[in-house]
Design an enzyme around this catalytic site. Structure first.
Site, short mmCIF file in Angstrom:
data_model
loop_
_atom_site.label_atom_id
_atom_site.label_comp_id
_atom_site.label_asym_id
_atom_site.label_seq_id
_atom_site.Cartn_x
_atom_site.Cartn_y
_atom_site.Cartn_z
N ARG A 181 21.61 -14.51 -28.33
CA ARG A 181 21.52 -14.11 -29.74
C ARG A 181 21.89 -15.27 -30.66
O ARG A 181 21.24 -15.50 -31.68
CB ARG A 181 22.44 -12.91 -29.99
CG ARG A 181 21.92 -11.60 -29.45
CD ARG A 181 22.72 -10.43 -29.97
NE ARG A 181 24.01 -10.28 -29.33
CZ ARG A 181 24.26 -9.47 -28.31
NH1 ARG A 181 23.30 -8.74 -27.80
NH2 ARG A 181 25.47 -9.37 -27.79
N PHE B 120 12.05 -4.26 -28.32
CA PHE B 120 13.12 -3.53 -27.62
C PHE B 120 14.46 -3.82 -28.32
O PHE B 120 15.45 -4.17 -27.69
CB PHE B 120 13.19 -3.93 -26.15
CG PHE B 120 11.87 -3.91 -25.43
CD1 PHE B 120 11.37 -2.74 -24.90
CD2 PHE B 120 11.12 -5.08 -25.31
CE1 PHE B 120 10.14 -2.73 -24.24
CE2 PHE B 120 9.89 -5.08 -24.64
CZ PHE B 120 9.40 -3.90 -24.11
N ASP C 170 11.66 -0.58 -31.68
CA ASP C 170 12.24 0.17 -30.57
C ASP C 170 11.57 1.53 -30.51
O ASP C 170 11.14 2.06 -31.54
CB ASP C 170 13.76 0.32 -30.74
CG ASP C 170 14.45 0.61 -29.42
OD1 ASP C 170 14.97 -0.33 -28.79
OD2 ASP C 170 14.47 1.79 -28.99
N ASP D 226 13.23 -8.52 -24.82
CA ASP D 226 14.43 -8.18 -24.05
C ASP D 226 14.31 -6.72 -23.60
O ASP D 226 15.03 -5.84 -24.09
CB ASP D 226 15.69 -8.39 -24.90
CG ASP D 226 16.96 -8.17 -24.11
OD1 ASP D 226 16.92 -8.30 -22.87
OD2 ASP D 226 18.00 -7.86 -24.73
N CYS E 293 16.57 -8.26 -17.08
CA CYS E 293 17.92 -7.85 -16.65
C CYS E 293 17.87 -7.08 -15.34
O CYS E 293 18.85 -6.44 -14.95
CB CYS E 293 18.59 -7.01 -17.74
SG CYS E 293 17.76 -5.45 -18.09
#
Length: 395
Positions: free
Chosen positions: A211, A227, A249, A299, A339
């Protein structure tokens, strides 16, 4: 002390100090129940390590290789102190409102346990039955360690425990209103973590460094944060001077929280540079005009949570990145992440290579990312390194 015996040919993993013992490595585990503290022994009952029994594929998770170390109240406190010193060394304890991960499982020699600190509120999350059973011991150790710097400890494990019977998240200590209203800080930016109903413990602390990098490179750029959840990357982009920021989102609730976080940090004029979208990410990308954005953040949630779905997960990463590479403006910066723990960095890099070929764009890798340092990876447990990301320059 209850014991489990390790097969002689499996002792090498303990010599390498790996903190997991798989069920197939055990000679027997008679009279042992889930949650029991056990000694792992070899032939002639020679002590090898001490940990706790779970009974699944990973049968034992190790806590110590020191026979003199007892698993008692002092043990939990000492391990939390050790973890806290790591965060102090990282400069994360200078502000009383700071947000950081205090305990990251095996990385802090407390397998199955996660603790996040949001200002004066601690969120405890168990990933194993043993840590679930010892939630009160952990809470007592936290109170002793932090004293009046903590106002509440919340237990949030309803989505992380491998059990069929549902459990309720609950307040372990302190004031519930503090859990609901806490405002935390990250690099001077303020946000309200959704501790009670949000994903994980309420915020994604692992992306702190990424970030910050987005903020450093956002000046004058048109930014798309896919996202976006509650808007971490978007906040940094606006602070960094982005010309325009679009946050997308599929959850309207997440977007509502994002807009609350915007109001916590920026003037109406600054907020005017931001636009929220509630929509499916793939549809938005497919419909988007080429060149609309020159900085895109991808992400997504984990596309492959289990090895059985690895192939499908990699296909998802390829599709997503291919479309972003096609649509980003020439000279654009693409921040892209995975992730998924079962997706290794080489798998992800190969997926991006395929995406670049399909998109027909010239791509340069400028930087590689992982989880922030408050998610430390034990040198003996490389499996703890789950987040991988790349900053790409698209010609």
């Amino acid at each position: 002390m209850k014991q489990v015996q390790l097969k002689s040919e499996r002792i090498a993993s303990l010599d390498r100090k790996h903190p997991w013992i798989f069920s197939r490595a055990l000679v027997h585990a008679k009279g042992v129940e889930e949650g029991d503290i056990v000694d792992v022994v070899g032939e002639s009952e020679r002590f090898l390590a001490r940990g706790y029994y779970e009974g699944g594929s990973i049968a034992v998770r190790l806590l110590t290789f020191n026979e003199e170390e007892t698993i008692d109240t002092a043990f939990w406190l000492n391990r939390l102190k050790e973890a806290q010193e790591v965060r102090r060394a990282l400069g994360l304890m200078n502000s009383p409102a700071e947000a950081y991960r205090l305990v990251y499982g095996e990385g802090d020699r407390l397998p199955g346990l996660v603790i996040d600190i949001y200002g004066s509120v601690a969120v405890v999350q168990a990933h194993t039955m043993t840590m679930h059973l010892r939630q009160n011991e952990v809470a007592e150790a936290l109170q002793e360690l932090y004293g009046n710097r903590l106002s509440a400890i919340y237990y949030k494990s309803s989505d992380t425990l491998p059990i069929e019977e549902p459990i309720q998240d609950k307040l372990l200590w302190g004031r519930r209103q503090d859990v609901e209203r806490v405002v935390a800080e990250e690099n001077g930016l303020r946000f309200v973590p959704d501790i009670l109903k949000g994903q994980k413990t309420g915020f994604f602390l692992d992306q702190r460094l990424s970030r910050q990098r987005v903020g450093e490179l956002a000046c004058g750029r048109k930014v798309l944060n896919m996202f976006s959840y509650t808007g971490g990357f978007s906040l940094y982009a606006i602070k960094g001077g982005a010309e325009r920021v679009v946050s997308l989102d599929s959850s309207a609730k997440a977007i509502d929280m994002l807009e609350s976080n915007l109001r916590l940090n920026f003037s109406e004029e600054e907020i005017g540079r931001h636009h929220s979208v509630v929509e499916d990410a793939f549809k938005y990308l497919y419909d988007m005009k080429e060149g609309d954005f020159d900085l895109i953040v991808l992400d997504p949630p984990a596309f492959a949570k289990r090895r059985e779905v690895l192939k499908n997960g990699l296909q998802g990463y390829r599709k997503l990145n291919t479309e972003a590479m096609r649509k980003i403006a020439s000279g654009g910066l693409l921040f892209t992440f995975s992730c998924s723990q079962v997706v290794c960095v080489e798998d992800f890099r190969q997926a991006l290579f395929t995406s670049a070929l399909h998109a027909g764009r010239e791509i340069r890798v400028l930087q590689q990312f992982g989880q922030f340092a408050d998610h430390p990876v034990s040198i003996y447990h490389p499996e703890g390194e789950y987040l991988k990301g790349f900053l790409l320059y698209v010609v």
